[in-house]
Design a protein around this motif. Structure first.
Motif, PDB file in Angstrom:
ATOM      1  N   ILE A 149       0.850  -1.192   0.000  1.00  0.00           N
ATOM      2  CA  ILE A 149       0.000   0.000   0.000  1.00  0.00           C
ATOM      3  C   ILE A 149       0.883   1.237   0.000  1.00  0.00           C
ATOM      4  O   ILE A 149       1.973   1.248   0.570  1.00  0.00           O
ATOM      5  CB  ILE A 149      -0.955  -0.012   1.218  1.00  0.00           C
ATOM      6  N   LYS A 150       0.389   2.260  -0.669  1.00  0.00           N
ATOM      7  CA  LYS A 150       1.090   3.543  -0.723  1.00  0.00           C
ATOM      8  C   LYS A 150       0.575   4.432   0.395  1.00  0.00           C
ATOM      9  O   LYS A 150      -0.539   4.258   0.898  1.00  0.00           O
ATOM     10  CB  LYS A 150       0.865   4.199  -2.081  1.00  0.00           C
ATOM     11  N   LEU A 151       1.383   5.401   0.763  1.00  0.00           N
ATOM     12  CA  LEU A 151       1.075   6.288   1.880  1.00  0.00           C
ATOM     13  C   LEU A 151      -0.288   6.955   1.727  1.00  0.00           C
ATOM     14  O   LEU A 151      -1.096   6.946   2.656  1.00  0.00           O
ATOM     15  CB  LEU A 151       2.182   7.338   2.026  1.00  0.00           C
ATOM     16  N   ARG A 162      -3.303  14.412  -0.046  1.00  0.00           N
ATOM     17  CA  ARG A 162      -2.294  15.129  -0.833  1.00  0.00           C
ATOM     18  C   ARG A 162      -1.816  16.380  -0.090  1.00  0.00           C
ATOM     19  O   ARG A 162      -0.609  16.626   0.017  1.00  0.00           O
ATOM     20  CB  ARG A 162      -2.863  15.505  -2.203  1.00  0.00           C
ATOM     21  N   VAL A 163      -2.744  17.149   0.436  1.00  0.00           N
ATOM     22  CA  VAL A 163      -2.393  18.382   1.143  1.00  0.00           C
ATOM     23  C   VAL A 163      -1.558  18.067   2.387  1.00  0.00           C
ATOM     24  O   VAL A 163      -0.534  18.705   2.631  1.00  0.00           O
ATOM     25  CB  VAL A 163      -3.663  19.175   1.520  1.00  0.00           C
ATOM     26  N   ALA A 164      -1.973  17.066   3.156  1.00  0.00           N
ATOM     27  CA  ALA A 164      -1.249  16.716   4.383  1.00  0.00           C
ATOM     28  C   ALA A 164       0.178  16.279   4.070  1.00  0.00           C
ATOM     29  O   ALA A 164       1.133  16.705   4.727  1.00  0.00           O
ATOM     30  CB  ALA A 164      -1.993  15.622   5.149  1.00  0.00           C
ATOM     31  N   VAL A 165       0.325  15.438   3.051  1.00  0.00           N
ATOM     32  CA  VAL A 165       1.657  14.930   2.692  1.00  0.00           C
ATOM     33  C   VAL A 165       2.533  16.057   2.154  1.00  0.00           C
ATOM     34  O   VAL A 165       3.673  16.225   2.590  1.00  0.00           O
ATOM     35  CB  VAL A 165       1.542  13.777   1.663  1.00  0.00           C
ATOM     36  N   GLN A 166       2.004  16.845   1.223  1.00  0.00           N
ATOM     37  CA  GLN A 166       2.794  17.921   0.623  1.00  0.00           C
ATOM     38  C   GLN A 166       3.149  19.005   1.626  1.00  0.00           C
ATOM     39  O   GLN A 166       4.170  19.676   1.484  1.00  0.00           O
ATOM     40  CB  GLN A 166       2.046  18.528  -0.569  1.00  0.00           C
ATOM     41  N   GLU A 180       7.533  12.555   5.504  1.00  0.00           N
ATOM     42  CA  GLU A 180       7.444  11.894   4.196  1.00  0.00           C
ATOM     43  C   GLU A 180       6.550  12.745   3.307  1.00  0.00           C
ATOM     44  O   GLU A 180       5.397  12.996   3.645  1.00  0.00           O
ATOM     45  CB  GLU A 180       6.863  10.484   4.341  1.00  0.00           C
ATOM     46  N   THR A 181       7.100  13.223   2.200  1.00  0.00           N
ATOM     47  CA  THR A 181       6.361  14.128   1.310  1.00  0.00           C
ATOM     48  C   THR A 181       5.975  13.472  -0.008  1.00  0.00           C
ATOM     49  O   THR A 181       5.566  14.147  -0.935  1.00  0.00           O
ATOM     50  CB  THR A 181       7.189  15.401   1.031  1.00  0.00           C
ATOM     51  N   ARG A 182       6.084  12.146  -0.076  1.00  0.00           N
ATOM     52  CA  ARG A 182       5.678  11.433  -1.300  1.00  0.00           C
ATOM     53  C   ARG A 182       4.451  10.583  -0.997  1.00  0.00           C
ATOM     54  O   ARG A 182       4.516   9.635  -0.225  1.00  0.00           O
ATOM     55  CB  ARG A 182       6.815  10.522  -1.797  1.00  0.00           C
ATOM     56  N   ARG A 183       3.321  10.948  -1.631  1.00  0.00           N
ATOM     57  CA  ARG A 183       2.093  10.169  -1.432  1.00  0.00           C
ATOM     58  C   ARG A 183       2.265   8.736  -1.899  1.00  0.00           C
ATOM     59  O   ARG A 183       1.621   7.831  -1.404  1.00  0.00           O
ATOM     60  CB  ARG A 183       0.945  10.791  -2.231  1.00  0.00           C
ATOM     61  N   GLY A 184       3.124   8.518  -2.896  1.00  0.00           N
ATOM     62  CA  GLY A 184       3.336   7.193  -3.455  1.00  0.00           C
ATOM     63  C   GLY A 184       4.342   6.347  -2.696  1.00  0.00           C
ATOM     64  O   GLY A 184       4.651   5.231  -3.112  1.00  0.00           O
ATOM     65  N   HIS A 185       4.859   6.852  -1.575  1.00  0.00           N
ATOM     66  CA  HIS A 185       5.822   6.088  -0.769  1.00  0.00           C
ATOM     67  C   HIS A 185       5.187   4.769  -0.345  1.00  0.00           C
ATOM     68  O   HIS A 185       4.092   4.741   0.211  1.00  0.00           O
ATOM     69  CB  HIS A 185       6.220   6.907   0.465  1.00  0.00           C
ATOM     70  N   ARG A 186       5.861   3.652  -0.628  1.00  0.00           N
ATOM     71  CA  ARG A 186       5.335   2.330  -0.270  1.00  0.00           C
ATOM     72  C   ARG A 186       5.656   2.022   1.194  1.00  0.00           C
ATOM     73  O   ARG A 186       6.794   2.121   1.620  1.00  0.00           O
ATOM     74  CB  ARG A 186       5.929   1.257  -1.181  1.00  0.00           C
TER      75      ARG A 186
END
Length: 81
Positions: free
Chosen positions: A15-17, A34-38, A49-55
């Motif tokens: 799963i991605k973040l 997206r807003v929280a991560v960025q 961690e600023t990548r939503r796609g981080h596994r």
């Protein structure tokens, strides 16, 4: 008694973040994720961690700094199809 103060969320496969934030109920939807991560408001194992796609991996602790306070969850990968 749990070692973590956060609930454990079972995940099948990887799963991605961004997906995990929604699954765990830490955010309402993808836009909020997206807003929280960025914004740098999401920590994985104590690190920003600023990548939503981080596994995410088994045992990762995900914490979000929300206006209402901190919320978090622990990833538990489970076997399954």
């Amino acid at each position: 008694m749990s070692l973590h103060p956060h609930p454990v969320i079972d995940v099948r496969g990887e799963i991605k973040l961004g997906q995990f934030l929604k699954l765990a109920g830490l955010v309402e939807d993808g836009a909020e994720a997206r807003v929280a991560v960025q914004s740098g408001d999401v920590l994985v194992n104590g690190e920003p961690e600023t990548r939503r796609g981080h596994r995410l991996a088994d045992g990762d602790v995900v914490v979000v700094d929300l206006p209402a306070g901190e919320a978090g969850a622990v990833v538990r990968l489970v076997a399954g199809r």
